[in-house]
Design an enzyme around this catalytic site. Structure first.
Site, PDB file in Angstrom:
ATOM      1  N   ARG A  58       0.879  -1.221  -0.074  1.00  0.00           N
ATOM      2  CA  ARG A  58       0.044  -0.106  -0.052  1.00  0.00           C
ATOM      3  C   ARG A  58       0.872   1.052  -0.123  1.00  0.00           C
ATOM      4  O   ARG A  58       0.474   2.147  -0.778  1.00  0.00           O
ATOM      5  CB  ARG A  58      -0.980   0.115   1.214  1.00  0.00           C
ATOM      6  CG  ARG A  58      -1.714   1.490   1.366  1.00  0.00           C
ATOM      7  CD  ARG A  58      -3.011   1.327   2.185  1.00  0.00           C
ATOM      8  NE  ARG A  58      -3.067   0.535   3.264  1.00  0.00           N
ATOM      9  CZ  ARG A  58      -2.388   0.743   4.208  1.00  0.00           C
ATOM     10  NH1 ARG A  58      -1.593   1.638   4.520  1.00  0.00           N
ATOM     11  NH2 ARG A  58      -2.337  -0.286   5.415  1.00  0.00           N
ATOM     12  N   TYR A 110     -16.590  16.408 -15.701  1.00  0.00           N
ATOM     13  CA  TYR A 110     -16.961  15.179 -15.889  1.00  0.00           C
ATOM     14  C   TYR A 110     -17.826  14.955 -14.495  1.00  0.00           C
ATOM     15  O   TYR A 110     -18.029  15.571 -13.485  1.00  0.00           O
ATOM     16  CB  TYR A 110     -15.706  14.564 -15.377  1.00  0.00           C
ATOM     17  CG  TYR A 110     -15.920  12.792 -15.261  1.00  0.00           C
ATOM     18  CD1 TYR A 110     -16.172  12.162 -16.437  1.00  0.00           C
ATOM     19  CD2 TYR A 110     -15.770  12.248 -14.164  1.00  0.00           C
ATOM     20  CE1 TYR A 110     -16.630  10.740 -16.243  1.00  0.00           C
ATOM     21  CE2 TYR A 110     -16.003  10.785 -14.016  1.00  0.00           C
ATOM     22  CZ  TYR A 110     -16.507  10.139 -15.098  1.00  0.00           C
ATOM     23  OH  TYR A 110     -16.681   8.841 -15.011  1.00  0.00           O
ATOM     24  N   ASP A 180      -7.621  18.452 -15.033  1.00  0.00           N
ATOM     25  CA  ASP A 180      -7.900  17.031 -15.413  1.00  0.00           C
ATOM     26  C   ASP A 180      -7.923  16.709 -16.900  1.00  0.00           C
ATOM     27  O   ASP A 180      -8.573  17.553 -17.717  1.00  0.00           O
ATOM     28  CB  ASP A 180      -9.488  16.676 -15.005  1.00  0.00           C
ATOM     29  CG  ASP A 180     -10.030  15.522 -15.417  1.00  0.00           C
ATOM     30  OD1 ASP A 180      -9.141  14.680 -16.402  1.00  0.00           O
ATOM     31  OD2 ASP A 180     -10.732  14.817 -15.073  1.00  0.00           O
ATOM     32  N   LYS A 205      -8.639   5.607 -19.361  1.00  0.00           N
ATOM     33  CA  LYS A 205      -9.049   6.149 -20.784  1.00  0.00           C
ATOM     34  C   LYS A 205      -7.814   6.124 -21.802  1.00  0.00           C
ATOM     35  O   LYS A 205      -7.363   4.849 -21.807  1.00  0.00           O
ATOM     36  CB  LYS A 205      -9.292   7.593 -20.725  1.00  0.00           C
ATOM     37  CG  LYS A 205     -10.514   7.790 -19.561  1.00  0.00           C
ATOM     38  CD  LYS A 205     -11.670   6.999 -19.875  1.00  0.00           C
ATOM     39  CE  LYS A 205     -12.679   7.030 -18.565  1.00  0.00           C
ATOM     40  NZ  LYS A 205     -13.153   8.232 -17.954  1.00  0.00           N
TER      41      LYS A 205
HETATM   42  C1  LIG Z   1     -13.510   8.843 -16.781  1.00  0.00           C
HETATM   43  C2  LIG Z   1     -13.218  10.138 -16.388  1.00  0.00           C
HETATM   44  C3  LIG Z   1     -12.723  10.347 -14.922  1.00  0.00           C
HETATM   45  C4  LIG Z   1     -13.079   9.427 -13.867  1.00  0.00           C
HETATM   46  O1  LIG Z   1     -12.151   8.184 -13.876  1.00  0.00           O
HETATM   47  P1  LIG Z   1     -12.492   6.882 -13.483  1.00  0.00           P
HETATM   48  O2  LIG Z   1     -11.260   6.093 -13.854  1.00  0.00           O
HETATM   49  O3  LIG Z   1     -13.650   6.323 -14.167  1.00  0.00           O
HETATM   50  O4  LIG Z   1     -12.427   6.711 -12.184  1.00  0.00           O
HETATM   51  C5  LIG Z   1     -12.334  11.782 -14.534  1.00  0.00           C
HETATM   52  N1  LIG Z   1     -12.347  12.618 -15.273  1.00  0.00           N
HETATM   53  C6  LIG Z   1     -12.501  12.441 -16.652  1.00  0.00           C
HETATM   54  C7  LIG Z   1     -12.343  13.599 -17.695  1.00  0.00           C
HETATM   55  C8  LIG Z   1     -13.027  11.166 -17.112  1.00  0.00           C
HETATM   56  O5  LIG Z   1     -13.390  10.992 -18.543  1.00  0.00           O
END
Ligand SMILES: *Cc1c(COP(=O)(O)O)cnc(C)c1O
Length: 430
Positions: A58, A110, A180, A205
């Site tokens: 961890r 998001y 982000d 992603k």
């Molecule tokens: C998918 C996404 C998230 C969240 O990510 P997870 O891996 O699903 O928790 C945050 N910001 C954006 C822009 C995303 O596309």
């Protein structure tokens, strides 16, 4: 080959080279070119109170450490902290906040981040202002003495709006600026170089790129910020597991190649859609007509793989199109090699009220495409076939592709909302 042990960015090398080599020196014990995945939760110590750098996974794990070195390098930074999901990474950033703090966040956010900010942070006495971050003056006007964090998402989901990171950074005052950057990936933009303090990715992603793992990362260059976020990672425990960390690390090696293919295909798809008389609106930063095309050229290298559009004919035709594509699978998420289609109002943004969605330009007829790395002519033929099969004025396709791949007419009884799902498994092209 870059010397990864220093933990310093290998900025003299090109992006694709770094994506392959960063964090990837051979295993020091065996020479294995691809380092083993360290699944061990615990590490046998040479002596009481002495470690070889690891004692419990961890706190730190060698496979996760390699991923963190790789991702820090790709953002031109010294530190990265890898989490179990994008949301866990975002929650890791919000752990920098304390009661009484104020956050200025882009309203183009998001859905999961909006939920975390409005339902979780609000309970801890943190005030949030949502602003139109396409205008840096709106961000500056919302700042208060208590503003601790500015939260941007660029390009935004699903409307592909941009925030000018450098302009907002110039006016951030004493606040931390977090971006982000999931929709872009480090192959397309590097917000730290533009003045941001923290970059966040859902590695689910583009970074992993194969829709087979959940993960998130926070990247920073400031040692104190790194120490605080790493402390939270260990204290709260939502760490990336070794197997997940390995999958992301492997995916990242092809990020340079993949993003080129995504962007090339997305540009072709966007131009195809923009030329159709039966498409009302196309959102893609690479189109000359995008309201922030000039900013996109300045801030991004390539324009990413997400395209959104509104077909003429309203929500019923949009739904019909989402059912009618064969290669574009009907699914949420994005950034994988395979092309996906979704209706944000009914899928990714269903938790917002209709009024909230309307204010953000997320109509019931908006379609979001995650354009994959298939051959562009196949993708365009698929969309063309779907658009032609859902003529204007007919609210549902007059045909469908059955399980054997044959094109069949729909009887009039099944036209409408009760149309059987063409593809029971939207992962596999029919
Ligand atoms: C998918 C996404 C998230 C969240 O990510 P997870 O891996 O699903 O928790 C945050 N910001 C954006 C822009 C995303 O596309």
């Amino acid at each position: 080959m870059p010397n990864r042990s220093s933990g310093h960015p290998t900025s003299a090398l090109g992006f694709a080279t770094r994506a392959v080599w960063a964090g990837g020196e051979p295993c020091p014990h065996t020479g294995a070119t691809v380092a083993p995945v360290y699944l061990s939760s615990t590490f046998t110590l040479p002596d009481v109170g002495v470690t070889k750098g690891y004692d419990y996974s961890r706190t730190a794990n060698p496979t996760r450490a390699r991923l963190e070195a790789q991702l820090a390098d790709l953002e031109g930074a010294r530190f990265a902290v890898a989490f179990a999901s994008g949301m866990a990474a975002i929650a890791g950033v919000t752990a920098l906040l304390a009661p009484g703090d104020h956050v200025v966040a882009t309203r183009d956010l998001y859905g999961g981040t909006h939920r975390l900010f409005t339902t979780v942070l609000a309970r801890y006495g943190i005030a949030i202002s949502f602003v139109d971050a396409t205008d840096p003056a709106c961000v500056a006007a919302a700042l208060r003495p208590q503003t601790r964090l500015i939260w941007l998402e660029t390009p935004s989901n699903p409307t592909l709006r941009l925030a000018d990171v450098a302009a907002i950074a110039a006016g951030k005052g004493g606040a931390l600026l977090a971006v982000d950057s999931t929709f872009a990936s480090p192959a397309v933009q590097q917000p730290l170089a533009q003045g941001a303090d923290l970059v966040v990715h859902s590695t689910t992603k583009y970074l992993s790129g194969h829709s087979d793992v959940l993960g998130g990362v926070v990247v920073v260059d400031d040692p104190e910020l790194h120490a605080r976020i790493a402390y939270h990672q260990n204290a709260a425990g939502a760490t990336a597991g070794p197997w997940d960390a390995y999958l992301v690390q492997r995916g990242v090696k092809t990020l340079g190649l993949r993003m080129k293919a995504h962007a090339e295909n997305a540009q072709a798809v966007a131009e195809f859609l923009a030329a159709r008389a039966d498409v009302a609106e196309v959102h893609y930063p690479g189109l000359a007509g995008h309201p922030q095309h000039a900013l996109a050229r300045r801030q991004m290298r390539g324009f990413g793989g997400i395209v959104a559009f509104r077909p003429a004919g309203g929500p019923a035709r949009a739904r019909a199109l989402a059912r009618a594509t064969r290669l574009f699978a009907l699914a949420v998420s994005l950034g994988g090699v395979e092309s996906l289609i979704c209706i944000p109002a009914a899928m990714t943004h269903a938790s917002l009220t209709a009024d909230q969605r309307a204010a953000l330009g997320i109509g019931d007829d908006l379609i979001r495409l995650s354009v994959g790395i298939e051959d562009a002519p196949d993708l365009i033929a698929d969309l063309s076939r779907a658009l032609d099969g859902c003529p204007l004025g007919i609210s549902s396709p007059s045909w469908y592709i059955d399980a054997l791949g044959n094109r069949s007419r729909l009887s009039s009884q099944v036209l409408g909302e009760s149309i059987p799902k063409h593809n029971p498994n939207p992962r596999s092209p029919r």
